[in-house]
Write a protein that holds these residues in place. Structure first.
Motif, PDB file in Angstrom:
ATOM      1  N   LEU A  76      13.576  53.798  22.619  1.00 17.58           N
ATOM      2  CA  LEU A  76      14.930  53.946  23.148  1.00 17.58           C
ATOM      3  C   LEU A  76      15.155  53.016  24.334  1.00 17.58           C
ATOM      4  CD1 LEU A  76      17.634  55.416  22.950  1.00 17.58           C
ATOM      5  CD2 LEU A  76      16.671  57.205  24.401  1.00 17.58           C
ATOM      6  N   LEU A  77      14.147  52.826  25.160  1.00 13.69           N
ATOM      7  CA  LEU A  77      14.241  51.903  26.281  1.00 13.69           C
ATOM      8  C   LEU A  77      14.475  50.475  25.785  1.00 13.69           C
ATOM      9  CD1 LEU A  77      13.965  52.151  29.392  1.00 13.69           C
ATOM     10  CD2 LEU A  77      11.604  51.451  29.105  1.00 13.69           C
ATOM     11  N   VAL A  78      13.757  50.084  24.747  1.00 16.67           N
ATOM     12  CA  VAL A  78      13.956  48.755  24.158  1.00 16.67           C
ATOM     13  C   VAL A  78      15.356  48.659  23.548  1.00 16.67           C
ATOM     14  CG1 VAL A  78      13.168  47.192  22.337  1.00 16.67           C
ATOM     15  CG2 VAL A  78      11.496  48.375  23.757  1.00 16.67           C
ATOM     16  N   ALA A  79      15.816  49.723  22.883  1.00 16.76           N
ATOM     17  CA  ALA A  79      17.148  49.713  22.281  1.00 16.76           C
ATOM     18  C   ALA A  79      18.246  49.619  23.347  1.00 16.76           C
ATOM     19  CB  ALA A  79      17.339  50.965  21.432  1.00 16.76           C
ATOM     20  N   ILE A  80      18.089  50.328  24.455  1.00 15.91           N
ATOM     21  CA  ILE A  80      19.071  50.246  25.541  1.00 15.91           C
ATOM     22  C   ILE A  80      19.116  48.833  26.103  1.00 15.91           C
ATOM     23  CG2 ILE A  80      19.529  50.976  27.922  1.00 15.91           C
ATOM     24  CD1 ILE A  80      18.553  53.776  27.101  1.00 15.91           C
TER      25      ILE A  80
ATOM     26  N   PHE B 243      20.516  48.902  33.088  1.00 19.72           N
ATOM     27  CA  PHE B 243      19.141  49.056  32.625  1.00 19.72           C
ATOM     28  C   PHE B 243      18.232  49.540  33.752  1.00 19.72           C
ATOM     29  CE2 PHE B 243      14.889  47.256  31.772  1.00 19.72           C
ATOM     30  CZ  PHE B 243      14.602  47.980  30.629  1.00 19.72           C
ATOM     31  N   MET B 244      18.387  48.960  34.943  1.00 17.14           N
ATOM     32  CA  MET B 244      17.555  49.387  36.065  1.00 17.14           C
ATOM     33  C   MET B 244      17.879  50.822  36.467  1.00 17.14           C
ATOM     34  SD  MET B 244      15.027  48.616  37.937  1.00 17.14           S
ATOM     35  CE  MET B 244      14.850  46.929  37.456  1.00 17.14           C
ATOM     36  N   ALA B 245      19.142  51.211  36.358  1.00 19.40           N
ATOM     37  CA  ALA B 245      19.516  52.594  36.669  1.00 19.40           C
ATOM     38  C   ALA B 245      18.840  53.554  35.687  1.00 19.40           C
ATOM     39  CB  ALA B 245      21.034  52.757  36.626  1.00 19.40           C
ATOM     40  N   PHE B 246      18.833  53.223  34.398  1.00 20.70           N
ATOM     41  CA  PHE B 246      18.158  54.068  33.416  1.00 20.70           C
ATOM     42  C   PHE B 246      16.662  54.148  33.685  1.00 20.70           C
ATOM     43  CE2 PHE B 246      21.813  54.031  30.504  1.00 20.70           C
ATOM     44  CZ  PHE B 246      21.724  55.307  29.995  1.00 20.70           C
ATOM     45  N   VAL B 247      16.061  53.010  33.958  1.00 22.06           N
ATOM     46  CA  VAL B 247      14.609  52.978  34.175  1.00 22.06           C
ATOM     47  C   VAL B 247      14.232  53.802  35.403  1.00 22.06           C
ATOM     48  CG1 VAL B 247      12.705  51.451  34.758  1.00 22.06           C
ATOM     49  CG2 VAL B 247      14.270  50.812  32.952  1.00 22.06           C
ATOM     50  N   MET B 248      15.025  53.689  36.466  1.00 22.45           N
ATOM     51  CA  MET B 248      14.717  54.454  37.681  1.00 22.45           C
ATOM     52  C   MET B 248      14.939  55.948  37.470  1.00 22.45           C
ATOM     53  SD  MET B 248      15.948  52.093  40.804  1.00 22.45           S
ATOM     54  CE  MET B 248      14.852  50.830  41.402  1.00 22.45           C
TER      55      MET B 248
ATOM     56  N   MET C   8       8.355  43.090  30.828  1.00 22.50           N
ATOM     57  CA  MET C   8       8.582  42.163  29.717  1.00 22.50           C
ATOM     58  C   MET C   8      10.061  42.115  29.331  1.00 22.50           C
ATOM     59  SD  MET C   8       6.859  42.106  25.938  1.00 22.50           S
ATOM     60  CE  MET C   8       7.718  43.573  25.431  1.00 22.50           C
ATOM     61  N   LEU C   9      10.715  43.278  29.277  1.00 20.21           N
ATOM     62  CA  LEU C   9      12.139  43.309  28.925  1.00 20.21           C
ATOM     63  C   LEU C   9      12.988  42.600  29.974  1.00 20.21           C
ATOM     64  CD1 LEU C   9      12.471  46.961  27.580  1.00 20.21           C
ATOM     65  CD2 LEU C   9      12.577  44.847  26.245  1.00 20.21           C
ATOM     66  N   ILE C  10      12.687  42.819  31.241  1.00 19.14           N
ATOM     67  CA  ILE C  10      13.455  42.149  32.302  1.00 19.14           C
ATOM     68  C   ILE C  10      13.189  40.649  32.287  1.00 19.14           C
ATOM     69  CG2 ILE C  10      13.735  41.945  34.805  1.00 19.14           C
ATOM     70  CD1 ILE C  10      13.297  44.975  34.947  1.00 19.14           C
ATOM     71  N   PHE C  11      11.950  40.251  32.037  1.00 23.61           N
ATOM     72  CA  PHE C  11      11.617  38.829  31.956  1.00 23.61           C
ATOM     73  C   PHE C  11      12.360  38.160  30.801  1.00 23.61           C
ATOM     74  CE2 PHE C  11       8.887  35.358  30.401  1.00 23.61           C
ATOM     75  CZ  PHE C  11       8.863  34.562  31.530  1.00 23.61           C
TER      76      PHE C  11
ATOM     77  N   PRO D  29      13.373  33.210  36.090  1.00 27.64           N
ATOM     78  CA  PRO D  29      12.444  34.125  35.421  1.00 27.64           C
ATOM     79  C   PRO D  29      11.378  34.665  36.368  1.00 27.64           C
ATOM     80  CG  PRO D  29      11.969  31.866  34.785  1.00 27.64           C
ATOM     81  CD  PRO D  29      13.187  31.827  35.661  1.00 27.64           C
ATOM     82  N   ALA D  30      10.944  35.860  36.087  1.00 27.94           N
ATOM     83  CA  ALA D  30       9.810  36.542  36.719  1.00 27.94           C
ATOM     84  C   ALA D  30      10.111  37.151  38.078  1.00 27.94           C
ATOM     85  CB  ALA D  30       8.588  35.640  36.823  1.00 27.94           C
ATOM     86  N   VAL D  31      11.133  36.701  38.790  1.00 20.26           N
ATOM     87  CA  VAL D  31      11.420  37.277  40.102  1.00 20.26           C
ATOM     88  C   VAL D  31      11.984  38.686  39.937  1.00 20.26           C
ATOM     89  CG1 VAL D  31      12.762  37.021  42.219  1.00 20.26           C
ATOM     90  CG2 VAL D  31      11.755  35.018  41.146  1.00 20.26           C
TER      91      VAL D  31
END
Length: 179
Positions: free
Chosen positions: A15-19, A44-49, A66-69, A79-81
């Motif tokens: 579900l995280l990947v789908a979001i 996405f960051m709000a969901f993850v937190m 990996m998803l954020i990258f 990238p990567a920051v």
């Protein structure tokens, strides 16, 4: 046979990947839905937190990084920051999660705001040290504020629609599965 805890964990990872993919798809559509002045929240960051403070086992750090990258690469961003700041911020939240289980929501919102602000400042300082061009401070602060503003809605969706409840004392699925 797979037990229920492992199956739920894998389902929420999917579900995280789908979001992430859905948000990436919507943002890459050739529609200009914004006037360009007001930045949208980092949903996405709000969901993850929100998930990290409820069920840390549903948020694998490597997958999120990996998803954020990959998202940064797709948006042609630095990238990567963002992935580095997300890993640091999520690990801070993972360490604070046991102490926040019994706290009211406003305390949680304050901690999330502090972590997001720390991530924002850390990213800006890191990019400044390497002389990388950045978005204006006002725009970054507006995105921070909109992310904080949407966080209660994300928590509501996570808890009441997706069923991501906070762990209760003695309800540690990792320890229970290892036993």
């Amino acid at each position: 046979m797979t037990d229920r805890v492992t199956l739920l964990r894998w389902a929420f990872w999917g579900l995280l990947v789908a979001i992430s993919a859905g948000l990436l798809f919507v943002r890459l559509l050739p529609l200009d839905l914004s006037a360009g002045r007001f930045p949208g929240p980092d949903i996405f960051m709000a969901f993850v937190m929100a998930w990290m403070l409820r069920r840390p086992d549903y948020v694998p750090i490597f997958l999120v990084a990996m998803l954020i990258f990959l998202t940064d690469l797709m948006y042609q961003d630095i990238p990567a920051v963002g992935a580095l700041m997300a890993v640091i911020g999520l690990e801070v939240l993972r360490r604070r999660e046991p102490g926040l289980r019994e706290q009211p929501f406003l305390i949680e919102l304050g901690v999330v705001a502090a972590v997001l602000l720390g991530m924002l400042l850390g990213e800006r300082i890191l990019l400044m040290v390497f002389f990388v061009e950045q978005i204006p401070v006002g725009r970054a602060l507006l995105q921070f504020l909109t992310t904080i503003a949407i966080y209660p809605l994300v928590v509501f969706l996570s808890v009441f629609v997706l069923g991501v409840q906070k762990l209760q004392p003695g309800d540690d699925p990792v320890r229970r599965q290892a036993a």
